[in-house]
Design a protein around this motif. Structure first.
Motif, PDB file in Angstrom:
ATOM      1  N   UNK A  48     -61.367  33.193   1.710  1.00  0.00           N
ATOM      2  CA  UNK A  48     -62.278  34.217   1.201  1.00  0.00           C
ATOM      3  C   UNK A  48     -61.813  34.725  -0.156  1.00  0.00           C
ATOM      4  N   UNK A  49     -60.521  35.011  -0.297  1.00  0.00           N
ATOM      5  CA  UNK A  49     -60.039  35.571  -1.553  1.00  0.00           C
ATOM      6  C   UNK A  49     -60.134  34.547  -2.676  1.00  0.00           C
ATOM      7  N   UNK A  50     -59.968  33.258  -2.345  1.00  0.00           N
ATOM      8  CA  UNK A  50     -60.133  32.212  -3.346  1.00  0.00           C
ATOM      9  C   UNK A  50     -61.592  32.121  -3.789  1.00  0.00           C
ATOM     10  N   UNK A  51     -62.511  32.206  -2.821  1.00  0.00           N
ATOM     11  CA  UNK A  51     -63.935  32.170  -3.154  1.00  0.00           C
ATOM     12  C   UNK A  51     -64.329  33.374  -4.000  1.00  0.00           C
ATOM     13  N   UNK A  52     -63.801  34.546  -3.666  1.00  0.00           N
ATOM     14  CA  UNK A  52     -64.084  35.737  -4.469  1.00  0.00           C
ATOM     15  C   UNK A  52     -63.553  35.575  -5.892  1.00  0.00           C
ATOM     16  N   UNK A  53     -62.364  35.016  -6.009  1.00  0.00           N
ATOM     17  CA  UNK A  53     -61.779  34.795  -7.329  1.00  0.00           C
ATOM     18  C   UNK A  53     -62.652  33.850  -8.153  1.00  0.00           C
ATOM     19  N   UNK A  54     -63.102  32.754  -7.531  1.00  0.00           N
ATOM     20  CA  UNK A  54     -63.947  31.790  -8.249  1.00  0.00           C
ATOM     21  C   UNK A  54     -65.265  32.424  -8.686  1.00  0.00           C
ATOM     22  N   UNK A  55     -65.872  33.207  -7.799  1.00  0.00           N
ATOM     23  CA  UNK A  55     -67.156  33.818  -8.146  1.00  0.00           C
ATOM     24  C   UNK A  55     -66.991  34.872  -9.232  1.00  0.00           C
ATOM     25  N   UNK A  56     -65.875  35.583  -9.223  1.00  0.00           N
ATOM     26  CA  UNK A  56     -65.643  36.578 -10.263  1.00  0.00           C
ATOM     27  C   UNK A  56     -65.403  35.908 -11.620  1.00  0.00           C
ATOM     28  N   UNK A  57     -64.751  34.749 -11.609  1.00  0.00           N
ATOM     29  CA  UNK A  57     -64.579  34.015 -12.861  1.00  0.00           C
ATOM     30  C   UNK A  57     -65.927  33.553 -13.407  1.00  0.00           C
ATOM     31  N   UNK A  58     -66.798  33.051 -12.521  1.00  0.00           N
ATOM     32  CA  UNK A  58     -68.138  32.649 -12.960  1.00  0.00           C
ATOM     33  C   UNK A  58     -68.917  33.853 -13.476  1.00  0.00           C
ATOM     34  N   UNK A  59     -68.750  34.983 -12.805  1.00  0.00           N
ATOM     35  CA  UNK A  59     -69.434  36.195 -13.217  1.00  0.00           C
ATOM     36  C   UNK A  59     -68.963  36.650 -14.597  1.00  0.00           C
ATOM     37  N   UNK A  60     -67.665  36.531 -14.815  1.00  0.00           N
ATOM     38  CA  UNK A  60     -67.113  36.912 -16.114  1.00  0.00           C
ATOM     39  C   UNK A  60     -67.650  36.011 -17.223  1.00  0.00           C
ATOM     40  N   UNK A  61     -67.775  34.707 -16.933  1.00  0.00           N
ATOM     41  CA  UNK A  61     -68.316  33.773 -17.927  1.00  0.00           C
ATOM     42  C   UNK A  61     -69.775  34.087 -18.237  1.00  0.00           C
ATOM     43  N   UNK A  62     -70.562  34.361 -17.182  1.00  0.00           N
ATOM     44  CA  UNK A  62     -71.977  34.690 -17.381  1.00  0.00           C
ATOM     45  C   UNK A  62     -72.144  35.978 -18.175  1.00  0.00           C
ATOM     46  N   UNK A  63     -71.205  36.890 -18.004  1.00  0.00           N
ATOM     47  CA  UNK A  63     -71.310  38.184 -18.676  1.00  0.00           C
ATOM     48  C   UNK A  63     -71.174  38.036 -20.187  1.00  0.00           C
ATOM     49  N   UNK A  64     -70.349  37.105 -20.633  1.00  0.00           N
ATOM     50  CA  UNK A  64     -70.104  36.949 -22.064  1.00  0.00           C
ATOM     51  C   UNK A  64     -70.934  35.836 -22.689  1.00  0.00           C
ATOM     52  N   UNK A  65     -71.456  34.923 -21.864  1.00  0.00           N
ATOM     53  CA  UNK A  65     -72.219  33.804 -22.405  1.00  0.00           C
ATOM     54  C   UNK A  65     -73.675  34.160 -22.681  1.00  0.00           C
ATOM     55  N   UNK A  66     -74.220  35.114 -21.944  1.00  0.00           N
ATOM     56  CA  UNK A  66     -75.631  35.461 -22.114  1.00  0.00           C
ATOM     57  C   UNK A  66     -75.878  36.921 -21.827  1.00  0.00           C
ATOM     58  N   UNK A  67     -77.134  37.279 -21.886  1.00  0.00           N
ATOM     59  CA  UNK A  67     -77.502  38.668 -21.628  1.00  0.00           C
ATOM     60  C   UNK A  67     -77.522  38.901 -20.122  1.00  0.00           C
TER      61      UNK A  67
END
Length: 322
Positions: free
Chosen positions: A155-174
């Motif tokens: 679970x913690x690994x999945x949360x980490x991966x999703x947060x990394x994707x979220x961080x990328x989406x936050x800076x890549x687009x609106x």
């Protein structure tokens, strides 16, 4: 349907037998018994409590939902509450299974509130370490805790991966409303997971204590390994909490920046529009002015409008306001 297993002298002797037969083996010190119940009725719990001499407060805790992960020590047995966790990869929502565990000198009883936690993984872990079965209940309890903690790792690994994707989406687009909802869902899941994972440090650390006589010296390194994993999960959880807080603050900062950028543009265009408004407003005055009712006045005012507007536009562009 209850699942049962009987070990005698460290060898698996029977499984799948009725729970009613547990009383025939529980008095034999050479036996180690496990049985699992999923969403049992109060009557079933009362019968088991009478068979094994379980404390009424422990049985009452089973009937109450959402207990804190803990370890209670009674005269005849131990009572543990742990949580099996699963994370939905698409929605980011956390699914929990409360697992209540009764530990007697030669019996391990697991009671689950739902079937989301798969006990087959625990059975596989036991079968993969048959040479440790000689340690009886300590071996059975270790297999259960090991699977629970491994599930926490997943679970913690999945949360980490999703947060990394979220961080990328936050800076890549609106950021979109869907992204904001996903952020909120992950933050909610992380808070719920933290409530389940962090108290496991106290639970496993208390089990290692020698005065409880649950962990024999041969099993101590295995419990210490589980404890190390629990500490890693706790540290990882705290770091992800800081990360998602930073993501949320960054999102708010970006919103403030975009609002400030919009206000700068509106202010710049308002200043540019004010120039022709001010100059052409002279045509509506009731008093003569230089060039009034003459072509030179029209061309002069038009030239001033164009030059002043162009000058303001270039000045605002230079400051990156437009």
């Amino acid at each position: 349907m209850a699942r049962t297993r009987l070990y005698r002298h460290g060898v698996l002797e029977a499984e799948g037998f009725p729970v009613a037969e547990v009383s025939d083996h529980v008095a034999d010190p050479s036996c180690a018994i496990w049985f699992d119940l999923c969403s049992p009725s109060p009557e079933e719990l009362a019968m088991i409590s009478e068979e094994l001499g379980l404390h009424e407060l422990a049985v009452e805790d089973v009937l109450q939902d959402r207990q804190r992960p803990k370890l209670d020590v009674y005269d005849s047995h131990l009572f543990l509450t742990v949580y099996g966790e699963r994370l939905d990869d698409e929605t980011g929502e956390l699914a929990s299974t409360e697992i209540n565990v009764f530990v007697t000198p030669n019996a391990l009883v697991t009671v689950r509130d739902n079937d989301l936690f798969d006990m087959r993984e625990v059975v596989k872990r036991w079968d993969a370490n048959r040479d440790l079965a000689k340690y009886g209940v300590g071996y059975l309890l270790h297999g259960l805790l090991d699977v629970v903690v491994d599930g926490h790792f997943t679970v913690i690994q999945a949360l980490d991966d999703q947060l990394e994707d979220l961080e990328s989406d936050l800076f890549d687009g609106r950021p979109s409303p869907a992204l904001q909802r996903h952020t909120f869902a992950l933050r909610k899941s992380l808070v719920g997971f933290r409530r389940s994972a962090l108290p496991m440090r106290e639970v496993v650390n208390s089990l290692i204590r020698r005065d409880l006589h649950v962990v024999e010296p041969g099993m101590a390194p295995y419990y210490q390994d589980v404890y190390d994993h629990v500490l890693r999960i706790a540290e990882w959880t705290d770091s992800l909490r800081d990360l998602i807080t930073n993501i949320r603050e960054t999102h708010l900062t970006q919103q403030g920046y975009r609002l400030n950028d919009i206000m700068k543009k509106l202010t710049s265009w308002a200043a540019i529009i004010a120039v022709p408004t001010m100059i052409t407003g002279f045509y509506g005055q009731n008093v003569p002015y230089p060039g009034s009712e003459q072509p030179i006045g029209f061309w002069t005012s038009s030239l001033v409008i164009v030059v002043a507007s162009a000058g303001l536009y270039l000045a605002f562009r230079k400051r990156d306001w437009l």
